[in-house]
Design a protein around this motif. Structure first.
Motif: not given
Length: 645
Positions: A259-265
């Motif tokens: 499962k991937a989570t992304f940090s737009s910052g």
């Protein structure tokens, strides 16, 4: 376009007056001027004497180049030029120029007046403003602008417009210029990879503007303008939710998903672009919606790719390597179930059931454990809650209950790990072993065990029956009822079976057969009346197939087709004579079969005095395709075989 001209008056007695002109040298591109050489005179057809010749003034492009005159004594019949010179003509700003030779006249003694009407000419256009040439433009790169100027005295000012952006590229450029395209142009196309702009070229001679030309150009955003990633922009973790490993805090083979989570910052898009979306890819399958989760990973190592795509469609990615804890379902080793005494020691006449086993399981780094339990029940009864066992240690699993030595029991051992997966072993615990036992009441007997069933002769599980020379089911011609032999497994077997061999039914034509009671189907059936043997409902001998003629391509049509169920193969023979001319490279349907059609298209053998192919399609259509034209009256013979459905 004219580079010279002759204007003549009317001709009398072979005489006429004329004006001639021609471009002198080359046109001046730098000065935008053309110099012409002109002359005027007479072509005499007779002899003329004192004051016998007069010619009017000559005006070219509004300039009087000849004032007119009177002439005498022309007697040699040769052209006589009265005047000549040059005239400089200035072109228009766009390089064009037209001029007029005005009407003129003449007079000859004894012949009277001669006249010529005005006549206009257009000179070749002098090249003026430069049209620039520019190829594909990559934003942030260098683009060469070619400037094919008409004169080395010309210089150029170059400028551009692109969306709402504009600017000057160069001044006083010569025959070419290398333009470093500003990266900022990309801000004008934030949702696509390319756009169209305008390149404008102003041509000067000194400080004088010669003219302006514009052309369009296509500018493309380079792949290097993909988003920039900072460490931690994407995080990949295990996801065991909804699985048996949901309580295991680790990567588990066969259960975990990535499962991937992304940090737009931590994602920087360039020159006005924005993040369009994220995705995770594993084994070629991409998930582009939240939650960004792969399918189950079945290997012990994997590589997943996390990708961010900007509004222009440019993508940046990072690969993540994953190591999973190896997992396999538990397995029982050294398992035994047996009749025992109260201490768990094996005893043929014991009144308890004992078992022993060890379990092999995946430790998962200490996060997985296994429990072993033993169960027992009377034949036809139900299992209880079970007794916990220690691996490798014999354990009485029937508790304090005293069991009969004259009855059989069923027992099992189950190993269960933390994920809830199990391994089991089930066995029948036989009665006390005796050579022969007669059941109380005399309605049953057993060899090697205690008799338990009425109206039955039993044989201990570890005994074999050696029948000798003959075995008659139901006795030798003693009954017409069906006789059966069954092969069955215990309840709960991994692969349960219930197959019977039957025969001897005096009311049926089936002499014997095999029947699968689990799936309710006949396996083998031998009919000794018809003399046929059927396997899974199909006769083993070949059966005829119907072949139907199609179209009118063949006459005298004949066909035979057979299907062998045992081989799963069809056989075909077709013949006929062309009924009409057949065209080359054209497919003709000539016949079809309706059953046991091919699993794929099959080429068929064909004989004819002309070249052609034949095939049988998956829809059962027989087709021919001539390689050359075939006239009517040619015999065609086709044969072949195919794997049938």
């Amino acid at each position: 376009m004219a580079t010279s001209g002759v204007i003549s008056t009317n001709v009398k007695y072979g005489s006429c007056f004329w004006v001639k002109w021609a471009i002198s040298g080359s046109q001046s591109i730098a000065d935008n001027k053309t110099t012409i050489a002109w002359s005027c005179g007479l072509t005499p057809g007779e002899q003329y004497y004192t004051n016998a010749i007069k010619m009017s003034e000559v005006t070219i492009a509004g300039v009087k180049v000849y004032a007119g005159g009177t002439y005498s004594n022309i007697t040699d019949y040769e052209d006589r030029t009265f005047a000549s010179g040059t005239l400089e003509l200035s072109h228009n700003a766009d390089g064009t120029k037209s001029f007029t030779v005005a009407a003129f006249s003449g007079w000859l003694y004894g012949n009277g007046d001669y006249t010529a009407a005005a006549k206009s000419y257009t000179l070749p256009t002098i090249p003026r403003a430069t049209t620039p040439n520019i190829g594909p433009v990559t934003i942030g790169g260098k683009a060469t602008i070619s400037l094919p100027r008409a004169s080395t005295a010309f210089t150029h000012t170059l400028s551009y417009s692109f969306g709402s952006a504009s600017g000057t590229i160069a001044t006083k450029a010569g025959s070419s210029y290398t333009w470093t395209v500003p990266e900022s142009l990309a801000t004008q196309i934030t949702s696509k990879l390319s756009g169209t702009g305008t390149l404008t070229c102003k041509t000067y001679k000194g400080s004088t503007l010669i003219g302006t030309k514009s052309v369009s150009f296509k500018a493309t955003v380079p792949g290097s303008m993909k988003p920039t990633l900072t460490t931690g922009w994407a995080t990949v973790t295990y996801d065991n939710s909804g699985t048996k490993a949901s309580t295991i805090a680790a990567w588990v083979q066969g259960y975990s998903k990535a499962k991937a989570t992304f940090s737009s910052g931590k994602v920087t898009c360039k020159q006005g672009a924005t993040v369009k979306g994220y995705s995770i890819t594993y084994l070629g399958k991409t998930v582009s919606v939240s939650p960004y989760r792969t399918g189950t990973i079945t290997a012990t190592s994997a590589k997943v790719r996390c990708t961010v795509t900007d509004s222009r469609g440019l993508a940046a990615y990072e690969d993540f390597s994953i190591t999973l804890l190896a997992y396999a379902r538990p397995a029982l080793n050294g398992v035994k179930l047996y009749r025992s005494d109260a201490e768990g020691k094996a005893a043929d006449s014991g009144t308890h059931i004992a078992g022993i086993a060890t379990a092999k399981y995946s430790a998962l780094g200490g996060k997985n454990a296994v429990t072993i339990k033993g169960y027992w029940k009377s034949v036809g009864g139900s299992y209880g809650s079970g007794v916990t066992m220690q691996a490798g240690t014999a354990k009485v699993i029937s508790g304090s209950t005293e069991l009969s030595t004259e009855k059989s029991y069923t027992a099992k051992i189950i190993a269960t790990d933390s994920l809830g997966n199990t391994a089991s072993y089930e066995a029948t615990i036989p009665t006390e072993k005796v050579a022969f036992h007669l059941k109380a009441g005399g309605d049953g007997a057993a060899f090697g065990k205690m008799a338990e069933k009425s109206k039955a002769v039993e044989l201990a599980p570890d005994w074999a029956l050696h029948a000798g020379r003959m075995l008659y089911m139901g006795g030798s011609k003693a009954t017409n009822t069906e006789k059966d032999i069954y092969f069955q497994t215990m309840d709960g077997a991994t692969y349960p079976h219930n197959v019977g061999v039957f025969g001897g039914n005096g009311e049926s034509t089936a002499a014997w057969g095999v029947y699968d009671s689990k799936n309710s189907r006949s396996v083998i059936r031998y009919d000794d009346v018809a003399g046929t043997l059927t396997l899974l409902g199909q006769g083993l001998g070949p059966v005829n197939l119907t072949v139907s003629a199609s179209g009118s391509s063949l006459k005298s049509f004949s066909a035979t087709a057979l299907h062998s169920a045992m081989l799963g193969i069809g056989f075909l023979r077709v013949s006929g004579e062309t009924n009409a001319a057949l065209t080359a490279d054209t497919t003709y349907d000539i016949a079809s079969i309706g059953e046991h059609i091919p699993t794929a298209t099959y080429a068929l053998s064909v004989y004819c005095q002309k070249s052609l192919d034949a095939r049988l399609t998956t829809s059962g259509v027989i087709q021919i395709r001539p390689k050359e034209a075939i006239a009517a009256g040619y015999g065609i013979y086709i044969a072949g075989m195919w794997i049938a459905k």
